[in-house]
Design a protein around this motif. Structure first.
Motif, mmCIF file in Angstrom:
data_model
loop_
_atom_site.group_PDB
_atom_site.id
_atom_site.type_symbol
_atom_site.label_atom_id
_atom_site.label_comp_id
_atom_site.label_asym_id
_atom_site.label_seq_id
_atom_site.Cartn_x
_atom_site.Cartn_y
_atom_site.Cartn_z
ATOM 1 N N MET A 1 -22.428 0.568 -14.429
ATOM 2 C CA MET A 1 -22.022 1.974 -14.450
ATOM 3 C C MET A 1 -20.756 2.253 -13.650
ATOM 4 N N GLY A 2 -20.377 1.318 -12.768
ATOM 5 C CA GLY A 2 -19.216 1.556 -11.928
ATOM 6 C C GLY A 2 -18.647 0.274 -11.360
ATOM 7 N N HIS A 3 -17.434 0.384 -10.823
ATOM 8 C CA HIS A 3 -16.724 -0.767 -10.260
ATOM 9 C C HIS A 3 -15.835 -0.292 -9.115
ATOM 10 N N ILE A 4 -15.695 -1.148 -8.110
ATOM 11 C CA ILE A 4 -14.769 -0.898 -7.005
ATOM 12 C C ILE A 4 -14.067 -2.205 -6.671
ATOM 13 N N LEU A 5 -12.811 -2.083 -6.273
ATOM 14 C CA LEU A 5 -12.025 -3.262 -5.931
ATOM 15 C C LEU A 5 -11.274 -3.023 -4.628
ATOM 16 N N PHE A 6 -11.349 -4.004 -3.758
ATOM 17 C CA PHE A 6 -10.579 -4.022 -2.518
ATOM 18 C C PHE A 6 -9.700 -5.261 -2.570
ATOM 19 N N THR A 7 -8.399 -5.108 -2.334
ATOM 20 C CA THR A 7 -7.481 -6.243 -2.313
ATOM 21 C C THR A 7 -6.633 -6.197 -1.046
ATOM 22 N N LYS A 8 -6.084 -7.349 -0.704
ATOM 23 C CA LYS A 8 -5.274 -7.446 0.515
ATOM 24 C C LYS A 8 -3.950 -6.711 0.353
ATOM 25 N N ILE A 9 -3.578 -6.011 1.413
ATOM 26 C CA ILE A 9 -2.265 -5.379 1.519
ATOM 27 C C ILE A 9 -1.713 -5.678 2.906
ATOM 28 N N THR A 10 -0.464 -5.311 3.121
ATOM 29 C CA THR A 10 0.185 -5.550 4.405
ATOM 30 C C THR A 10 0.764 -4.248 4.938
ATOM 31 N N ILE A 11 0.655 -4.077 6.234
ATOM 32 C CA ILE A 11 1.339 -2.981 6.917
ATOM 33 C C ILE A 11 2.473 -3.621 7.719
ATOM 34 N N LEU A 12 3.699 -3.234 7.394
ATOM 35 C CA LEU A 12 4.851 -3.696 8.167
ATOM 36 C C LEU A 12 5.073 -2.664 9.267
ATOM 37 N N THR A 13 4.788 -3.067 10.494
ATOM 38 C CA THR A 13 4.863 -2.128 11.609
ATOM 39 C C THR A 13 6.311 -1.895 12.031
ATOM 40 N N THR A 14 6.515 -0.820 12.748
ATOM 41 C CA THR A 14 7.868 -0.468 13.185
ATOM 42 C C THR A 14 8.463 -1.513 14.125
ATOM 43 N N ASP A 15 7.602 -2.327 14.749
ATOM 44 C CA ASP A 15 8.132 -3.392 15.617
ATOM 45 C C ASP A 15 8.221 -4.741 14.892
ATOM 46 N N GLY A 16 8.137 -4.704 13.549
ATOM 47 C CA GLY A 16 8.366 -5.902 12.757
ATOM 48 C C GLY A 16 7.173 -6.826 12.568
ATOM 49 N N GLN A 17 6.006 -6.373 12.975
ATOM 50 C CA GLN A 17 4.791 -7.185 12.798
ATOM 51 C C GLN A 17 4.173 -6.921 11.433
#
Length: 174
Positions: free
Chosen positions: A58-74
């Motif tokens: 009846m339903g589906h959910i998906l979680f995938t990897k993403i990246t946060i590029l921080t203001t200090d370059g991390q």
């Protein structure tokens, strides 16, 4: 209503495509799911979940990897919750809520520390999501500030995460 949540299997792919197409009234999200499954850098099989009611998907959910590029370059890893779909005739029956709760629990169990979602604020705040701007996190595109949200799966996970979210290339076609 007894809802069973389990990991998606290859034999579910056609139904998942149909559910996303019906839920969104177009096939962009359905195609997104198919494309994300092929990207082994971002796809996590354990976080592609389906909801069953009386043995039917009846339903589906998906979680995938993403990246946060921080203001200090991390670069900080996070997850995107996208898409989440429930058959139109089964919406407002708790299926989406069950998928989100189980998905967040599974993500935490797998060692992920945060999730980002673009969605309806009134809905996602029920699960603990708050405006990503609270953490100084911005989307890479124009969206209403209150619709771009984040949740810490581990307290303090988004501390010092001020920056911009980067999605995988598959999201460019949605």
């Amino acid at each position: 209503m007894e809802i069973v949540i389990r990991q998606e299997k290859p034999e579910d792919y056609a139904l998942v495509y149909e559910i996303n197409e019906l839920a969104f009234g177009q096939n962009s999200e359905a195609k997104l799911v198919e494309a994300l499954r092929k990207n082994k850098d971002v796809f996590i099989p354990e976080l592609s979940l389906i909801a069953l009611y009386k043995g039917e998907v009846m339903g589906h959910i998906l979680f995938t990897k993403i990246t946060i590029l921080t203001t200090d370059g991390q670069y900080k890893e996070s997850l995107a919750l996208a898409p989440m779909a429930v058959l139109p005739q089964m919406q407002l029956k708790g299926i989406g809520s069950a998928l989100i709760k189980q998905g967040l629990k599974k993500a935490r169990d797998l060692g992920f520390t945060s999730v980002i979602v673009l969605g309806h604020p009134a809905y996602y705040t029920k699960f603990g999501f708050t405006s990503a701007s609270y953490y100084g996190i911005r989307p890479p595109f124009e969206v209403p500030e209150n619709a771009f949200m984040a949740i810490e799966l581990i307290d303090g996970a988004l501390k010092e995460s001020e920056g911009v979210v980067y999605y995988s290339k598959e999201f460019e076609n949605v």
